[in-house]
Scaffold this motif. Structure first.
Motif, PDB file in Angstrom:
ATOM      1  N   ASP A 139     -44.829  21.748  14.337  1.00 25.86           N
ATOM      2  CA  ASP A 139     -46.274  21.971  14.209  1.00 25.86           C
ATOM      3  C   ASP A 139     -46.955  20.824  13.462  1.00 25.86           C
ATOM      4  O   ASP A 139     -48.078  20.422  13.800  1.00 25.86           O
ATOM      5  N   VAL A 140     -46.277  20.314  12.435  1.00 23.92           N
ATOM      6  CA  VAL A 140     -46.855  19.209  11.664  1.00 23.92           C
ATOM      7  C   VAL A 140     -46.998  17.967  12.544  1.00 23.92           C
ATOM      8  O   VAL A 140     -48.011  17.250  12.481  1.00 23.92           O
ATOM      9  N   LEU A 141     -45.994  17.708  13.371  1.00 28.01           N
ATOM     10  CA  LEU A 141     -46.043  16.549  14.251  1.00 28.01           C
ATOM     11  C   LEU A 141     -47.133  16.700  15.312  1.00 28.01           C
ATOM     12  O   LEU A 141     -47.830  15.730  15.640  1.00 28.01           O
ATOM     13  N   GLU A 142     -47.258  17.908  15.844  1.00 29.93           N
ATOM     14  CA  GLU A 142     -48.300  18.145  16.844  1.00 29.93           C
ATOM     15  C   GLU A 142     -49.690  17.949  16.242  1.00 29.93           C
ATOM     16  O   GLU A 142     -50.586  17.388  16.874  1.00 29.93           O
ATOM     17  N   ALA A 143     -49.872  18.408  15.004  1.00 26.45           N
ATOM     18  CA  ALA A 143     -51.163  18.217  14.331  1.00 26.45           C
ATOM     19  C   ALA A 143     -51.450  16.735  14.124  1.00 26.45           C
ATOM     20  O   ALA A 143     -52.594  16.276  14.278  1.00 26.45           O
ATOM     21  N   ALA A 144     -50.401  15.967  13.795  1.00 26.76           N
ATOM     22  CA  ALA A 144     -50.575  14.528  13.601  1.00 26.76           C
ATOM     23  C   ALA A 144     -50.913  13.840  14.919  1.00 26.76           C
ATOM     24  O   ALA A 144     -51.741  12.915  14.956  1.00 26.76           O
ATOM     25  N   ARG A 145     -50.305  14.288  16.005  1.00 29.13           N
ATOM     26  CA  ARG A 145     -50.623  13.713  17.321  1.00 29.13           C
ATOM     27  C   ARG A 145     -52.085  13.977  17.692  1.00 29.13           C
ATOM     28  O   ARG A 145     -52.761  13.114  18.255  1.00 29.13           O
ATOM     29  N   VAL A 146     -52.550  15.192  17.393  1.00 28.47           N
ATOM     30  CA  VAL A 146     -53.947  15.527  17.677  1.00 28.47           C
ATOM     31  C   VAL A 146     -54.883  14.606  16.905  1.00 28.47           C
ATOM     32  O   VAL A 146     -55.956  14.219  17.399  1.00 28.47           O
ATOM     33  N   ASP A 147     -54.483  14.238  15.701  1.00 31.12           N
ATOM     34  CA  ASP A 147     -55.303  13.344  14.874  1.00 31.12           C
ATOM     35  C   ASP A 147     -55.185  11.881  15.290  1.00 31.12           C
ATOM     36  O   ASP A 147     -55.778  11.005  14.656  1.00 31.12           O
ATOM     37  N   ALA A 150     -46.302   5.900  13.453  1.00 32.93           N
ATOM     38  CA  ALA A 150     -46.772   6.688  12.310  1.00 32.93           C
ATOM     39  C   ALA A 150     -45.981   7.976  12.163  1.00 32.93           C
ATOM     40  O   ALA A 150     -45.662   8.393  11.039  1.00 32.93           O
ATOM     41  N   LEU A 151     -45.637   8.604  13.274  1.00 32.88           N
ATOM     42  CA  LEU A 151     -44.859   9.847  13.210  1.00 32.88           C
ATOM     43  C   LEU A 151     -43.499   9.621  12.563  1.00 32.88           C
ATOM     44  O   LEU A 151     -43.038  10.426  11.747  1.00 32.88           O
ATOM     45  N   ILE A 152     -42.873   8.501  12.908  1.00 32.43           N
ATOM     46  CA  ILE A 152     -41.515   8.239  12.412  1.00 32.43           C
ATOM     47  C   ILE A 152     -41.537   7.779  10.957  1.00 32.43           C
ATOM     48  O   ILE A 152     -40.819   8.322  10.108  1.00 32.43           O
TER      49      ILE A 152
END
Length: 280
Positions: free
Chosen positions: A168-176, A182-184
């Motif tokens: 969920d945290v990664l999906e929220a970051a992708r939306v932003d 940046a994800l890694i």
């Protein structure tokens, strides 16, 4: 009462056995340190002493005179740092792909990577040696670092850590608008920091102790690492070890000191990471 006595007896037996095993494991290290502080005459005694008669600290300075110790130490440090940087980055990207990516054949490819764990260096070193020769990389840091740039164990370790993290945290970051970089590096790496630290420590210990690969990839004294330099020192005095054994031990103590320091400071991270690295 009988049960309590039996429980205490079992506890005492376990403690005694643990102490005996610990002493058995640590005695070679103790003997190495003690021998490094003995004089040449004391080393040649018919009956070895368990404690030096006098502390010959000059043995450590003599190790720098007998072999280019500082050069070997620097080469080992450069190789270890280079392997840490390369293996860690390759493992981060590969682990991200296997833990969070969605593509055909992902599990099969991951099993093939795990299969690489059972392949020893002796099986692959000939084609890699020919490749390094064709690239004119022999006797350079490129040959010491690049062929070992990917670690199957490191990929496995980080993949297990990444799989345990919430998507969920990664999906929220992708939306932003966060990209893979940046994800890694800004999200997954900090969230899996204990495992990352553990991997760095394990890579450092493995590379610092490396012997076979530097032996076949380097030819000149200027490119030798500590393990090779100490081995050559030992071989150069074959048949007369008693004359220089204390110098060899002093060089060996200085060689293992960085490993002991790093492992002692980071061992809790290693235990925690291993406990969370079950196959999922």
């Amino acid at each position: 009462m009988a049960g309590q006595r039996n429980s205490k007896a079992v506890g005492v037996i376990r403690l005694v056995l643990a102490a005996a095993v610990t002493l058995l494991i640590l005695f070679p290290v103790y003997w190495m340190v003690v021998s490094s502080l003995k004089t040449q005459s004391e080393m040649r005694l018919a009956v070895p002493t368990l404690w030096p008669e006098g502390f010959a600290w000059e043995n450590y300075a003599e190790a720098f005179r007998v072999i280019p110790y500082a050069r070997y130490f620097g080469n080992t440090l450069i190789m270890s740092v280079g392997l840490i940087i390369l293996q860690l980055n390759v493992a981060l990207w590969a682990a991200y792909a296997f833990a969070k990516g969605r593509f055909w054949g992902k599990e099969l490819l991951f099993l093939l990577i795990l299969a690489a764990l059972i392949v020893p260096d002796q099986v692959t070193f000939i084609p890699i040696y020919v490749m390094m020769s064709n690239l004119s990389w022999l006797d350079t840091f490129w040959a010491l670092i690049v062929p070992n740039g990917a670690s199957a164990f490191g990929i496995f370790l980080l993949r297990q850590a990444f799989k345990s993290l919430n998507n969920d945290v990664l999906e929220a970051a992708r939306v932003d608008g966060a990209g893979r970089f940046a994800l890694i590096y800004k999200m997954l790496l900090p969230m899996a920091l204990p495992t990352v630290v553990t991997l760095v420590v394990l890579i450092f210990i493995s590379s610092w102790n490396s012997y076979f690969w530097p032996l076949i990839m380097t030819n000149s004294s200027d490119m030798r690492v500590l393990t090779i330099g100490i081995a050559f020192l030992r071989d150069s005095i074959a048949g007369d070890e008693a004359m220089y054994f204390h110098i060899i031990m002093a060089a060996s103590v200085m060689a293992i000191l960085p490993i002991i320091i790093v492992y002692s400071l980071m061992q809790k991270h290693i235990v925690a990471a291993m406990a969370n690295s079950t196959f999922k």
